[in-house]
Structures are given as structure tokens and as C-alpha cells.
Design an enzyme around this catalytic site. Sequence first.
Site, mmCIF file in Angstrom:
data_model
loop_
_atom_site.group_PDB
_atom_site.id
_atom_site.type_symbol
_atom_site.label_atom_id
_atom_site.label_comp_id
_atom_site.label_asym_id
_atom_site.label_seq_id
_atom_site.Cartn_x
_atom_site.Cartn_y
_atom_site.Cartn_z
ATOM 1 N N LYS A 1 0.848 -1.200 0.000
ATOM 2 C CA LYS A 1 0.000 0.000 0.000
ATOM 3 C C LYS A 1 0.881 1.246 0.000
ATOM 4 O O LYS A 1 0.682 2.162 -0.790
ATOM 5 C CB LYS A 1 -0.886 -0.018 1.251
ATOM 6 C CG LYS A 1 -1.835 1.150 1.348
ATOM 7 C CD LYS A 1 -2.510 1.237 2.705
ATOM 8 C CE LYS A 1 -3.163 -0.061 3.114
ATOM 9 N NZ LYS A 1 -4.016 0.094 4.311
ATOM 10 N N THR B 1 -8.676 8.770 4.854
ATOM 11 C CA THR B 1 -8.924 7.391 4.421
ATOM 12 C C THR B 1 -10.324 7.276 3.809
ATOM 13 O O THR B 1 -10.499 6.709 2.720
ATOM 14 C CB THR B 1 -8.769 6.418 5.595
ATOM 15 O OG1 THR B 1 -7.523 6.689 6.234
ATOM 16 C CG2 THR B 1 -8.794 4.981 5.114
ATOM 17 N N SER C 1 -0.676 10.707 5.912
ATOM 18 C CA SER C 1 0.327 10.589 6.976
ATOM 19 C C SER C 1 1.716 10.898 6.419
ATOM 20 O O SER C 1 2.528 11.565 7.076
ATOM 21 C CB SER C 1 0.332 9.169 7.542
ATOM 22 O OG SER C 1 -0.651 9.021 8.534
ATOM 23 N N ASP D 1 -5.079 3.474 14.329
ATOM 24 C CA ASP D 1 -5.818 2.458 13.565
ATOM 25 C C ASP D 1 -7.038 2.147 14.439
ATOM 26 O O ASP D 1 -7.438 2.996 15.259
ATOM 27 C CB ASP D 1 -4.960 1.209 13.304
ATOM 28 C CG ASP D 1 -5.610 0.219 12.330
ATOM 29 O OD1 ASP D 1 -5.686 0.510 11.137
ATOM 30 O OD2 ASP D 1 -6.079 -0.861 12.766
ATOM 31 N N LYS E 1 3.315 -2.296 11.317
ATOM 32 C CA LYS E 1 2.036 -2.228 12.046
ATOM 33 C C LYS E 1 2.330 -2.590 13.490
ATOM 34 O O LYS E 1 3.293 -3.304 13.780
ATOM 35 C CB LYS E 1 1.038 -3.227 11.453
ATOM 36 C CG LYS E 1 -0.396 -2.897 11.740
ATOM 37 C CD LYS E 1 -0.940 -1.828 10.804
ATOM 38 C CE LYS E 1 -2.272 -1.313 11.234
ATOM 39 N NZ LYS E 1 -2.883 -0.429 10.236
HETATM 40 P P1 NDP Z 1 -12.090 2.876 14.418
HETATM 41 O O1 NDP Z 1 -11.626 2.276 15.662
HETATM 42 O O2 NDP Z 1 -12.241 4.341 14.324
HETATM 43 O O3 NDP Z 1 -13.488 2.236 14.002
HETATM 44 C C1 NDP Z 1 -13.626 0.864 13.837
HETATM 45 C C2 NDP Z 1 -15.077 0.549 13.511
HETATM 46 O O4 NDP Z 1 -15.166 -0.807 13.101
HETATM 47 C C3 NDP Z 1 -16.013 0.702 14.708
HETATM 48 O O5 NDP Z 1 -17.291 1.044 14.253
HETATM 49 C C4 NDP Z 1 -15.987 -0.694 15.312
HETATM 50 O O6 NDP Z 1 -17.130 -1.026 16.057
HETATM 51 C C5 NDP Z 1 -15.929 -1.547 14.065
HETATM 52 N N1 NDP Z 1 -15.244 -2.808 14.376
HETATM 53 C C6 NDP Z 1 -13.979 -2.955 14.830
HETATM 54 N N2 NDP Z 1 -13.700 -4.238 15.047
HETATM 55 C C7 NDP Z 1 -14.818 -4.911 14.729
HETATM 56 C C8 NDP Z 1 -15.150 -6.275 14.736
HETATM 57 N N3 NDP Z 1 -14.271 -7.217 15.113
HETATM 58 N N4 NDP Z 1 -16.394 -6.623 14.311
HETATM 59 C C9 NDP Z 1 -17.297 -5.677 13.928
HETATM 60 N N5 NDP Z 1 -17.018 -4.359 13.903
HETATM 61 C C10 NDP Z 1 -15.804 -3.992 14.293
HETATM 62 O O7 NDP Z 1 -11.098 2.350 13.271
HETATM 63 P P2 NDP Z 1 -10.851 2.928 11.817
HETATM 64 O O8 NDP Z 1 -12.103 3.491 11.253
HETATM 65 O O9 NDP Z 1 -9.641 3.770 11.847
HETATM 66 O O10 NDP Z 1 -10.451 1.598 11.006
HETATM 67 C C11 NDP Z 1 -11.409 0.806 10.329
HETATM 68 C C12 NDP Z 1 -10.707 -0.060 9.306
HETATM 69 O O11 NDP Z 1 -10.026 0.756 8.347
HETATM 70 C C13 NDP Z 1 -9.649 -1.002 9.865
HETATM 71 O O12 NDP Z 1 -9.613 -2.171 9.068
HETATM 72 C C14 NDP Z 1 -8.356 -0.219 9.639
HETATM 73 O O13 NDP Z 1 -7.226 -1.052 9.614
HETATM 74 C C15 NDP Z 1 -8.653 0.387 8.286
HETATM 75 N N6 NDP Z 1 -7.858 1.547 7.907
HETATM 76 C C16 NDP Z 1 -7.825 2.658 8.701
HETATM 77 C C17 NDP Z 1 -7.113 3.767 8.307
HETATM 78 C C18 NDP Z 1 -7.146 5.028 9.084
HETATM 79 O O14 NDP Z 1 -6.578 6.011 8.618
HETATM 80 N N7 NDP Z 1 -7.794 5.084 10.237
HETATM 81 C C19 NDP Z 1 -6.297 3.749 7.075
HETATM 82 C C20 NDP Z 1 -6.479 2.564 6.277
HETATM 83 C C21 NDP Z 1 -7.208 1.507 6.712
HETATM 84 P P3 NDP Z 1 -17.014 -1.179 17.652
HETATM 85 O O15 NDP Z 1 -16.933 0.212 18.174
HETATM 86 O O16 NDP Z 1 -18.260 -1.896 18.045
HETATM 87 O O17 NDP Z 1 -15.774 -1.980 17.921
HETATM 88 O O1 8G0 Z 2 -3.976 0.648 7.158
HETATM 89 C C1 8G0 Z 2 -3.405 1.726 6.957
HETATM 90 O O2 8G0 Z 2 -3.009 2.063 5.844
HETATM 91 C C2 8G0 Z 2 -3.210 2.679 8.085
HETATM 92 C C3 8G0 Z 2 -4.059 2.615 9.162
HETATM 93 C C4 8G0 Z 2 -3.902 3.522 10.188
HETATM 94 C C5 8G0 Z 2 -2.883 4.479 10.127
HETATM 95 C C6 8G0 Z 2 -2.035 4.496 9.050
HETATM 96 C C7 8G0 Z 2 -0.943 5.532 8.981
HETATM 97 O O3 8G0 Z 2 0.222 5.174 8.950
HETATM 98 O O4 8G0 Z 2 -1.273 6.696 8.941
HETATM 99 C C8 8G0 Z 2 -2.207 3.611 8.017
#
Ligand code: NDP
Ligand code: 8G0
Length: 456
Positions: A123, A218, A387, A175, A135
Site C-alpha cells: 500500500k 482514508t 500521513s 488504527d 504495524k
Molecule cells: P475505528 O476504531 O475508528 O473504528 C472501527 C469501527 O469498526 C467501529 O465502528 C468498530 O465497532 C468496528 N469494528 C472494529 N472491530 C470490529 C469487529 N471485530 N467486528 C465488527 N465491527 C468492528 O477504526 P478505523 O475506522 O480507523 O479503522 C477501520 C478499518 O479501516 C480497519 O480495518 C483499519 O485497519 C482500516 N484503515 C484505517 C485507516 C485510518 O486512517 N484510520 C487507514 C487505512 C485503513 P465497535 O466500536 O463496536 O468496535
Molecule cells: O492501514 C493503513 O493504511 C493505516 C491505518 C492507520 C494508520 C495508518 C498511517 O500510517 O497513517 C495507516
Amino acid sequence: MYAPTKRQEKTYTVDEFMQKLEQRYPLQKNYLQAVREFMEVVIPFINSNPKYHGYKLPERLVEPDRLISFRVSWTDEKGEIHVNKGYRVQFNQNIGPYKGGLRFHPTVNEDILKFLGFEQVFKNSLTTLPMGGAKGGSDFDPKGKTDNDIMRFCQAFMLELYKYIGPDRDVPAGDIGVGGREIGYLYGQYKKITQQHVGVLTGKGLSFGGSLIRPEATGYGAVYFAGEMFNRQGWEFEGKKCLVSGSGNVAQYATEKLIDLGAKVVSMSDSNGTVFMPEGMTREQWEWMMILKNERRGRIEELAEHFGFVYLEGQRPWGIKADFAFPCATQNEISHSDAVQMIENGVKAVVEGANMPVELEAVHLFHNKGVLYAPGKASNAGGVAISGLEMTQNSMRLSWTRKEVDEKLKDIMRDIHDQCVKYGAEAQDNSVNYVKGANIAGFVKIADALITQGVV
Ligand code: NDP
Ligand code: 8G0
């Protein structure tokens, strides 16, 4: 340039390679899944390109540089002692310092972090910015904890992590379970220990080196990427029903951008259930949800209660009729049977905001049935890209405007889409296999760096 002495590629098949890896790591199902998805397209590509023969590239790419694990002991505000596991998987630094998020969730283990670290390498390569892949995180569960306990945990976690990170060495971010609040506490502790005010973390607050648009990047980026895919098809967002899963950082801003573009977001969810909004979420409802989630740290069920929407307790959104799906919660949230149902319900495109939310069999099904499918390493790369731009702004000691960063995000997502088309367009009908395109484009840059830098 050093030349490999042996040309072993004749016998390279995906199954043989995967069998060896399965023997070495039989319990790491998520890691094996991520590697298989990649190798299904990259091993045939290596086989048909002699310049990559003989360097043992697949073997060198799947083994992380190092996996650091440590104990995190901390005392909560009531005086009770807790012990958690902490990790950092530094996967690959061939094209830049290690970069990738920290996850705090009870499911965190070596398997999950190796899958995420592996994906991160390619990525980050796709973003065109100089970042290696990593990670980390902990099995600590922030849910229901007080701010005070979150701070105590973050300080204890950083007391060990700081030894392994640095602005030119390894730059973590948030994350799942790690947002602005946690990054603030982690950064404060890093500064206290090292006496250095540097760009060692991204996702920081605006007043201490954060970048505008990083929180949005994202989710917005995934929708920009979808826009590029849809342009190629002559499709529009206006009036289209979209399923969004999750209600965290990525889901929130994917939803906002979809609403802005005139789409109807008919679902959001969390690990307890799904809210169904048949007419599409309005901006006012979105703003109420943002306060619910980010200030009150509430559950998505409250959104349903407040506005009188149907709440599907214990369910994911995939049974709802829609045009497009944006899974933005977590890994393996769309199974093969979910995919069957989605196709029956008319879903025409699946764009990953989360990392590996679609099981591999479901990916194959989408592909065979002509559903447009974007893998997260392409479609959710906007977060890590911004980032990367936060790191640039920190080292230049300046801040770009919201508009400037948003334009750069759009350009990067367009560029990633172009790379997917370059390596993923099928000769017979000019359709794009985004899995093939993203993985090969990500691979080529890393492979060239690996070969040039020798056997290290
Ligand atoms: P958050 O913690 O902000 O939100 C996560 C969300 O997903 C919550 O609504 C949570 O619900 C739900 N969730 C988490 N685990 C589970 C589970 N096991 N089953 C069902 N629902 C679940 O995280 P992010 O939004 O930052 O991340 C979401 C996804 O995006 C992840 O896969 C992350 O790796 C990916 N990602 C994030 C980036 C970023 O910049 N933040 C960048 C690229 C990818 P609940 O509150 O009930 O746990
Ligand atoms: O999955 C990702 O690409 C990810 C998730 C959360 C944070 C970052 C970052 O380095 O900013 C990447």
C-alpha cells in the site's frame, strides 16, 4: 549489480509456496490469507518476467524484518494492576522508514499484525511516497475505559515502544481503537521521555504538527478512488444506495463524502449491529452521529433510537439492497455467503475502506460475477498517504491548507487508480482487475528496490 546464481522459478507455483508458508505459520490464518491474495497474482507475474527470477523475492517479502513484542504493565485509576501485550511488526524498509498504524483491540495478535504489516508494505509503495511498511498495537481494549485509564495505558505502552521508533526510523499512527485522543497521549509521553518534538507519530493534533485532512483522508480517499473506478464505467454517485459498515474514523468520512456527492448512505454499523436508513442519511443526521461517536463515544444503536431508524441487532449491513458497498469496519466482515446475497441484491461495486474486509473466496466470487472490487491496499491508501504528507510538513516546519492537502489526496488516489489500470487491465475486454493491478504495481517498486540494494 549482483546476479543470482540459480534460477529456481521453473517450479514456482502459488500452492507450493503457500504450503511451505502454512507449515511454518499454521495458525496465522489472516496473514496466510493476505499473502495468498498477493501471491495469486504476483507469482504468475514473476514467472513471466525473467528479470525477477532467482532473487527469492516471494520468500524475502513475506518474512518481516523483525517482530517486536513486549509486556505493558499499567495501573488503572483505581489502583488495579493490568498486564497487556504490546507489539510492533517492522515489515519492510526498502523504500523508506517503517510506517503504519497502531491497533488497540482485544483481537490483536501476531497473526493480525503480520497481515496488516504485509499489506502496508505494498500500500505504501502504491502511494508513491517513500515509506516502508509496519504495524503495531496491543490487545488492550479501550472500550468503556475512562480517559484517565486510556492515558495511563498509552504512557505505559510508549515507555517501551519509544526505543524502536523515530522520524527516520519508524513512524506509527492510529488504527482501530487509536484515534486523536490516544495519539495525543502517546506523543506527550514520547516527548517527555526523549525531549524531542519531532514527527515520530502521525495523526497528531493540529496544534502540535498534525495535518489538515488527515482524519478525513482514508474515508475521502476511498470515495475518490471509487469515483475513478466509476468514471471508467460511466457511473455516478447521485441517488445511488451505498452500504457503509463501521462507524469509526474511516466509515464516518466515507459517509460524509458520499453524502456530499449525492449518494444515499443506507447503513452504518458497529460490532453490535446495523442501523438501516432507507432514504439515505442526511447531513444533519451525519453531524449528530459525529458527536455521538467522537464526543460521547456512544453506540450506533443510539442513532437508530434518536431518529427512529430500524436497528438490526447483531447483524451486518450486507442483507440490505444497494448499488455499492463500502466495508469500513474490520477484516473478514464479508463472507462468501454475504457476497452471494449482495450480488443477488444488485450490488455492483465493493470498495474497501477497511483492511481485508472481504474473505478471499468472496473476492473470487465478485471477480467471477463481474462485480467491481477494489482491494484496500489501493482504495484505503489515502490515509497513509496523508500521513506521509504530515511527515513532509513536519520536516519542512510548515502546514499546508485544507484545500492543498485535499487536492494532493485526490491526485494520489487518481495516480493509484492509474497504476491499477496499468498493471490490471485485461487485454480481452479492457476491464480492470484491481487485485492484480494493485498487487503488481505495489510489488514492482519494492522488488526493484530489493534487487538494487542487494541481499540484506
Ligand atoms: P475505528 O476504531 O475508528 O473504528 C472501527 C469501527 O469498526 C467501529 O465502528 C468498530 O465497532 C468496528 N469494528 C472494529 N472491530 C470490529 C469487529 N471485530 N467486528 C465488527 N465491527 C468492528 O477504526 P478505523 O475506522 O480507523 O479503522 C477501520 C478499518 O479501516 C480497519 O480495518 C483499519 O485497519 C482500516 N484503515 C484505517 C485507516 C485510518 O486512517 N484510520 C487507514 C487505512 C485503513 P465497535 O466500536 O463496536 O468496535
Ligand atoms: O492501514 C493503513 O493504511 C493505516 C491505518 C492507520 C494508520 C495508518 C498511517 O500510517 O497513517 C495507516
